[in-house]
Design an enzyme around this catalytic site. Structure first.
Site, PDB file in Angstrom:
ATOM      1  N   HIS A 165       0.828  -1.200   0.000  1.00 44.17           N
ATOM      2  CA  HIS A 165       0.000   0.000   0.000  1.00 44.17           C
ATOM      3  C   HIS A 165       0.866   1.257   0.000  1.00 44.17           C
ATOM      4  O   HIS A 165       2.083   1.204   0.179  1.00 44.17           O
ATOM      5  CB  HIS A 165      -0.944   0.003   1.212  1.00 44.17           C
ATOM      6  CG  HIS A 165      -0.257  -0.034   2.545  1.00 44.17           C
ATOM      7  ND1 HIS A 165       0.328   1.072   3.133  1.00 44.17           N
ATOM      8  CD2 HIS A 165      -0.053  -1.066   3.428  1.00 44.17           C
ATOM      9  CE1 HIS A 165       0.838   0.743   4.301  1.00 44.17           C
ATOM     10  NE2 HIS A 165       0.632  -0.565   4.505  1.00 44.17           N
ATOM     11  N   CYS A 181       3.308  -4.776   6.716  1.00 42.44           N
ATOM     12  CA  CYS A 181       2.960  -4.537   5.318  1.00 42.44           C
ATOM     13  C   CYS A 181       4.157  -4.007   4.530  1.00 42.44           C
ATOM     14  O   CYS A 181       5.189  -3.654   5.096  1.00 42.44           O
ATOM     15  CB  CYS A 181       1.810  -3.540   5.227  1.00 42.44           C
ATOM     16  SG  CYS A 181       0.202  -4.229   5.701  1.00 42.44           S
TER      17      CYS A 181
END
Length: 206
Positions: A165, A181
């Site tokens: 992301h 992440c």
């Protein structure tokens, strides 16, 4: 007077003789062979040229080849955590690469909340519009708008909430800072989103 004249001739002859001798000596000095010049001594330890510093997002020449067989025209993603680099391949050819940030702690993910980015062969599960998402990083600042950037590319890793992301903090790219992440600059995740699709192979390695 005769004696004086002879003396004058004698002095004049002596002067001429000395002048000739000086000329001969000067001529021989000018044309005397010179000893060979000693070559300059080399440096005892030559200075080794500085090696370039690896740049995040640029695959280095010594980066090992991708692991595992892939189809010739198959697009797939490779994430090298130690290089803070995400590479998009077409077969074994690099199509594009991007700088990233990964989990705060190194090594394979062992449990939920250990702030490690998992390693292995995974796939893209879904792509979400994350432009309105917020996240509380537990730093006392509360919910941060834009924490995930414009897109969240969810990965099927067996762990909940792991994905690729964007970020509200582009200065964090190139470090171990996330909760697990893979962070990218917003313009990069937007570019990647146009090139990937659910089901695509994602390989994550240290």
């Amino acid at each position: 007077s005769i004696r004086t004249g002879k003396l004058a001739y004698f002095v004049l002859g002596l002067v001429l003789l000395l002048a000739v001798a000086a000329g001969v000596w000067a001529y021989r000095s000018m044309h005397r062979p010179q000893p060979p010049t000693r070559p300059t001594e080399p440096l005892a330890s030559p200075v080794e040229p500085a090696r370039p510093t690896p740049v995040a997002g640029v695959p280095q020449r010594d980066l090992p080849p991708p692991a595992g067989p892939v189809e010739r025209d198959q697009r797939w993603v490779r994430i090298v955590k130690s290089r803070f680099t995400l590479i998009l391949y077409r077969g074994n050819d690099v199509e594009q690469s991007y700088p990233i940030a990964v989990g705060r702690n190194g090594g394979k993910k062992l449990r939920s909340g250990d702030n490690r980015t998992p390693e292995g062969r995974f796939s893209i599960e879904k792509i979400h519009d994350a432009s309105s998402w917020t996240h509380d990083f537990g730093d006392g600042k509360g919910q941060i708008k834009g924490a995930y950037g414009p897109w969240f590319i969810r990965l099927k890793t067996g762990w909940q909430g792991i994905g690729i992301h964007g970020t509200h903090d582009p200065l964090s790219i190139g470090g171990r800072v996330s909760e697990g992440c893979i962070r990218m600059r917003n313009q990069d995740v937007s570019d990647l989103r146009r090139r990937v699709a659910p089901g695509m192979l994602v390989v994550i390695e240290e």
